[in-house]
Structure formats: C-alpha cells, structure tokens
Motif scaffolding. Structure first.
Motif, PDB file in Angstrom:
ATOM      1  N   ALA A 168       0.833  -1.206   0.000  1.00 15.79           N
ATOM      2  CA  ALA A 168       0.000   0.000   0.000  1.00 15.79           C
ATOM      3  C   ALA A 168       0.870   1.258   0.000  1.00 15.79           C
ATOM      4  N   LEU A 169       1.930   1.251   0.795  1.00 16.55           N
ATOM      5  CA  LEU A 169       2.842   2.400   0.820  1.00 16.55           C
ATOM      6  C   LEU A 169       3.537   2.587  -0.527  1.00 16.55           C
ATOM      7  N   SER A 170       3.944   1.492  -1.142  1.00 13.85           N
ATOM      8  CA  SER A 170       4.577   1.584  -2.462  1.00 13.85           C
ATOM      9  C   SER A 170       3.612   2.159  -3.497  1.00 13.85           C
ATOM     10  N   ALA A 171       2.364   1.742  -3.428  1.00 13.03           N
ATOM     11  CA  ALA A 171       1.356   2.267  -4.354  1.00 13.03           C
ATOM     12  C   ALA A 171       1.119   3.753  -4.104  1.00 13.03           C
ATOM     13  N   ALA A 172       1.040   4.135  -2.834  1.00 14.64           N
ATOM     14  CA  ALA A 172       0.858   5.553  -2.493  1.00 14.64           C
ATOM     15  C   ALA A 172       2.058   6.368  -2.967  1.00 14.64           C
ATOM     16  N   MET A 173       3.253   5.820  -2.799  1.00 17.81           N
ATOM     17  CA  MET A 173       4.460   6.507  -3.245  1.00 17.81           C
ATOM     18  C   MET A 173       4.379   6.800  -4.739  1.00 17.81           C
ATOM     19  N   GLN A 174       3.946   5.818  -5.502  1.00 18.53           N
ATOM     20  CA  GLN A 174       3.859   5.993  -6.951  1.00 18.53           C
ATOM     21  C   GLN A 174       2.865   7.100  -7.312  1.00 18.53           C
ATOM     22  N   VAL A 175       1.728   7.132  -6.632  1.00 13.13           N
ATOM     23  CA  VAL A 175       0.730   8.173  -6.915  1.00 13.13           C
ATOM     24  C   VAL A 175       1.292   9.556  -6.597  1.00 13.13           C
ATOM     25  N   PHE A 176       1.879   9.712  -5.411  1.00  9.45           N
ATOM     26  CA  PHE A 176       2.452  11.005  -5.031  1.00  9.45           C
ATOM     27  C   PHE A 176       3.571  11.400  -5.995  1.00  9.45           C
ATOM     28  N   TRP A 177       4.341  10.444  -6.422  1.00  4.34           N
ATOM     29  CA  TRP A 177       5.456  10.695  -7.327  1.00  4.34           C
ATOM     30  C   TRP A 177       4.937  11.168  -8.683  1.00  4.34           C
TER      31      TRP A 177
END
Length: 193
Positions: free
Chosen positions: A12-21
């Motif tokens: 979930a954190l990796s997915a959130a990171m991608q969105v923010f990025w």
C-alpha cells in the motif's frame, strides 16, 4: 478488539508513493490514493492517518530506499571519480528504477512543499545533507587511495555536486537534450581533477 489489517501495508505504501510521485502532493486526492492502494478510506485513515501523515511516511520510505541505493552505488564503483560519474549518470538515465520525467520524489517535495511547510523543509534538507555526506566520504576515500589530488576540498566539492545533482534531477523532468546534460556531467567531473 482491533481487527487485523486486511492489506499488505508495504504494498500500500509503495502504491501511495507511486501516486504522489506521479501527481505531486497537492494534486493527489484521497480517492487517487485509495484506488491505487486498493484500500477503503477508513483503512487509510486507520493505518496511516491523513493524507499528510501518509505522505510523510511515504517520503521517509523513499529517502531510505534512495539513500541506500546511492550508498551502494558509490561504494561499488571501481574509483571515486567513476562513483560520482555513475551517480550523476543515474540521474540522467533513471537509475534505481526511477523514471526521469518524474524526477526525485524528495526533490519534488523540496520544490512543492518545503517553502510552505517546515517539516518537509527539514526532511528534504536532511536528505541533501546525507547525500553530501556520502559524496564527501567517496571523495575522501579517493584522496586517501591516491586516485584524486590530495589538495581537493572534499566537503566543498561534495556540496557542489549535491546542488548540481538536485538541479540535474529537476532538469531531467523537462526531457532535455541528452548532449546538454551529458556535457554538464563531464564538466562537473572536472571538479575531481
């Protein structure tokens, strides 16, 4: 009784990171996050707090991954000069699985949020200082081994390289001509002569 989480927190954190990025902090909505993370809004709030808290967690994770990558990259190079070249070249080519048009998440945060939020200003400054320290250690190691001139000021050069790397990461977001950035890297390496 607290229910166990029904999702993989690291995924979930990796997915959130991608969105923010991809979108930046301000343009990212809670709906963008929950959709990509594959969780419901209440789960996001329960696990991570609000959007800002989630972003802080993501940014901490990103900086740890990035700094570990940079440290490994620098330490595995055959020489100090080559280590710096590989590091700068990685910014151009998207080293560490990074897409150059997205830039560096920490540097993006420095541009977007640090001027308005002290916590992000501190976080991004710390990131830059840690990169400077890694570069300083690399340069001093090169001096000790006789690869680089003994009169070099490792601290000053490491600072200049860090500032240049930040500028290079920002420049790469605009898809510059490769010759333009390659020539800049060649010039930066003259600091190590």
């Amino acid at each position: 009784m607290v229910r166990p989480r029904e999702f993989d927190e690291q995924q979930a954190l990796s997915a959130a990171m991608q969105v923010f990025w991809e979108k930046g902090y301000e343009a990212t909505s809670i709906s963008d996050l929950t959709t990509r993370m594959g969780i419901q809004r209440p789960s996001l709030y329960a696990a991570f707090g609000g959007k800002k808290e989630l972003f802080e967690t993501v940014l901490h994770k990103y900086t740890q991954i990035s700094l570990t990558y940079i440290e490994n990259l620098l330490s595995r190079a055959p020489s100090a000069r080559e280590a710096v070249r590989i590091y700068l070249q990685g910014i151009i080519e998207g080293g560490g699985g990074r897409q150059t048009n997205l830039g560096c998440l920490c540097i993006n945060t420095m541009v977007e949020l640090a001027p308005h939020d002290q916590s992000f200003a501190h976080l991004t400054k710390d990131y830059q200082l840690r990169i400077t320290e890694l570069l300083r250690q690399t340069i001093e190691d090169g001096i000790r081994k006789g690869e680089l001139a003994s009169g070099l000021n490792a601290v000053a050069i490491a600072r200049a390289l860090t500032v240049s790397a930040v500028g290079l990461a920002v420049t790469m977001k605009s898809a510059p001509e490769h010759a333009y950035v390659e020539n800049a890297v060649t010039e930066l390496l003259t600091l190590l002569v």
